[in-house]
Motif scaffolding. Structure first.
Motif, PDB file in Angstrom:
ATOM      1  N   LEU A  22       0.831  -1.204   0.000  1.00 58.04           N
ATOM      2  CA  LEU A  22       0.000   0.000   0.000  1.00 58.04           C
ATOM      3  C   LEU A  22       0.864   1.253   0.000  1.00 58.04           C
ATOM      4  CD1 LEU A  22      -2.793   1.328   0.238  1.00 58.04           C
ATOM      5  CD2 LEU A  22      -2.628   1.032   2.712  1.00 58.04           C
ATOM      6  N   ARG A  23       1.928   1.244   0.781  1.00 54.51           N
ATOM      7  CA  ARG A  23       2.769   2.427   0.932  1.00 54.51           C
ATOM      8  C   ARG A  23       3.702   2.645  -0.259  1.00 54.51           C
ATOM      9  NH1 ARG A  23       5.002   0.876   5.217  1.00 54.51           N
ATOM     10  NH2 ARG A  23       7.030   0.247   4.380  1.00 54.51           N
ATOM     11  N   GLU A  24       4.188   1.548  -0.871  1.00 53.91           N
ATOM     12  CA  GLU A  24       5.269   1.651  -1.848  1.00 53.91           C
ATOM     13  C   GLU A  24       4.858   1.424  -3.302  1.00 53.91           C
ATOM     14  OE1 GLU A  24       8.241   2.597  -1.038  1.00 53.91           O
ATOM     15  OE2 GLU A  24       8.064   2.515   1.149  1.00 53.91           O
ATOM     16  N   HIS A  25       3.650   0.909  -3.566  1.00 54.51           N
ATOM     17  CA  HIS A  25       3.342   0.461  -4.935  1.00 54.51           C
ATOM     18  C   HIS A  25       3.389   1.588  -5.955  1.00 54.51           C
ATOM     19  CE1 HIS A  25      -0.736   1.975  -4.041  1.00 54.51           C
ATOM     20  NE2 HIS A  25      -0.908   2.003  -5.350  1.00 54.51           N
ATOM     21  N   ASP A  26       2.898   2.764  -5.595  1.00 52.30           N
ATOM     22  CA  ASP A  26       2.846   3.863  -6.548  1.00 52.30           C
ATOM     23  C   ASP A  26       4.248   4.396  -6.850  1.00 52.30           C
ATOM     24  OD1 ASP A  26       1.266   5.646  -8.176  1.00 52.30           O
ATOM     25  OD2 ASP A  26       1.825   7.229  -6.767  1.00 52.30           O
ATOM     26  N   LYS A  27       5.024   4.634  -5.790  1.00 52.55           N
ATOM     27  CA  LYS A  27       6.382   5.144  -5.981  1.00 52.55           C
ATOM     28  C   LYS A  27       7.246   4.162  -6.763  1.00 52.55           C
ATOM     29  CE  LYS A  27       9.226   5.003  -2.499  1.00 52.55           C
ATOM     30  NZ  LYS A  27       9.862   5.289  -1.184  1.00 52.55           N
ATOM     31  N   HIS A  39       6.555  -5.923 -15.800  1.00 53.72           N
ATOM     32  CA  HIS A  39       5.625  -6.109 -14.690  1.00 53.72           C
ATOM     33  C   HIS A  39       6.057  -7.196 -13.693  1.00 53.72           C
ATOM     34  CE1 HIS A  39       3.005  -3.575 -17.142  1.00 53.72           C
ATOM     35  NE2 HIS A  39       2.303  -3.368 -16.023  1.00 53.72           N
ATOM     36  N   PRO A  40       6.545  -8.378 -14.171  1.00 52.20           N
ATOM     37  CA  PRO A  40       6.970  -9.392 -13.195  1.00 52.20           C
ATOM     38  C   PRO A  40       8.072  -8.901 -12.268  1.00 52.20           C
ATOM     39  CG  PRO A  40       6.681 -10.387 -15.357  1.00 52.20           C
ATOM     40  CD  PRO A  40       6.568  -8.908 -15.553  1.00 52.20           C
ATOM     41  N   THR A  41       9.024  -8.124 -12.819  1.00 58.11           N
ATOM     42  CA  THR A  41      10.111  -7.609 -11.978  1.00 58.11           C
ATOM     43  C   THR A  41       9.590  -6.572 -10.996  1.00 58.11           C
ATOM     44  OG1 THR A  41      11.683  -7.960 -13.790  1.00 58.11           O
ATOM     45  CG2 THR A  41      12.386  -6.519 -11.996  1.00 58.11           C
ATOM     46  N   TYR A  42       8.660  -5.741 -11.443  1.00 62.00           N
ATOM     47  CA  TYR A  42       8.016  -4.769 -10.553  1.00 62.00           C
ATOM     48  C   TYR A  42       7.332  -5.478  -9.386  1.00 62.00           C
ATOM     49  CZ  TYR A  42       4.067  -1.916  -8.938  1.00 62.00           C
ATOM     50  OH  TYR A  42       3.125  -1.270  -8.160  1.00 62.00           O
ATOM     51  N   LEU A  43       6.560  -6.527  -9.682  1.00 63.07           N
ATOM     52  CA  LEU A  43       5.861  -7.268  -8.635  1.00 63.07           C
ATOM     53  C   LEU A  43       6.853  -7.978  -7.710  1.00 63.07           C
ATOM     54  CD1 LEU A  43       2.884  -8.781 -10.668  1.00 63.07           C
ATOM     55  CD2 LEU A  43       2.770  -6.998  -8.903  1.00 63.07           C
TER      56      LEU A  43
END
Length: 259
Positions: A22-27, A39-43
């Motif tokens: 919740l805190r870090e996903h946008d940044k 996307h897989p690396t982001y996740l």
């Protein structure tokens, strides 16, 4: 309507108890977009952040539940001031394998040599490795046992103590025990025999423990269980507190001597 996905995402992440997501996903999304990360690396990065933060919170929770009087690590212990202490053994114990084997540790030595510091350091190391730790003094534990017996909740207290894979009992020997108190404390040790680890600190050598428990029979039975699988830390030496006091006194007297 454009805000609906964001609102739902916040709701779902809270429901799933994923505060770091919740805190870090946008940044992190903006950072990964700038780097051209898929996307897989982001996740993966997001999941790693959540796991690291969750482990940090779990360690903090175990430390709070241990009820340490202070949080001290072995890094701040001055091993050079106590040549009698086997530093390699202490560092080996910090790895926590003795807890897995349900072995005990006993630190023996005169007052002020750092027994409690070492106990706290080993307790902290155990918390960091996922071990449930409980810390108490012998006098406080006996008081708690007597109170629990009088209030008919002794079995509940024993179950609570059994939940600690490592139980640290500090300052055994500083206060003589009543007959009932000695018997109740013996029962704690007996219940943990080969079921959970105990770390005990004492200012008395084994041959003087009878003065605490008041019975040679009880003391012998206790030592038989406690020392069956044990690591003994010899910690006799000059009191750290006395040494610091002398150093401070020397500094205070230095100007007078110089004049």
């Amino acid at each position: 309507m454009s805000d609906v996905p964001q609102v739902l995402l916040v709701h779902h992440l809270k429901a799933l108890k994923l505060p770091t997501f919740l805190r870090e996903h946008d940044k992190l999304a903006r950072q990964c977009a700038a780097e051209g990360v898929d996307h897989p690396t982001y996740l993966l990065r997001l999941a790693e952040l959540e796991l690291l933060d969750r482990e940090r919170r779990m360690v903090e929770r175990r430390i709070r539940q241990a009820r340490f009087p202070a949080v001290k690590s072995l890094d701040s212990f001055d091993f050079t001031a106590l040549p009698s202490l086997n530093k390699m053994l202490v560092l080996e114990l910090a790895r926590g394998e003795y807890v897995e084997r349900r072995e005990n540790v006993i630190a023996l030595g005169n007052s002020g040599t750092g027994k409690t510091h070492v106990a706290l350091g080993l307790g902290l190391a155990a918390c960091q490795k996922g071990v449930a730790v409980g810390f108490t003094t012998a006098a406080a534990l006996v008081h708690e046992l007597l109170e629990a017996r009088d209030e008919r909740r002794l079995l509940r207290l024993h179950r609570q103590l059994a939940g600690y894979r490592l139980l640290i009992i500090d300052e055994l020997g500083y206060v003589p025990l009543s007959t009932t108190g000695a018997e109740l404390l013996f029962e704690v040790f007996s219940r943990r025999y080969e079921r959970g680890s105990v770390l005990v600190t004492s200012n008395l050598p084994f041959d003087e423990w009878t003065s605490v428990f008041g019975s040679e029979r009880l003391t012998g039975a206790l030592l038989d269980r406690l020392t069956h699988h044990v690591h003994i830390l010899e910690m006799n030496g000059e009191s750290y507190r006395l040494r610091v006091s002398r150093r401070r006194q020397g500094k205070a007297e230095a100007p007078t001597n110089a004049s």
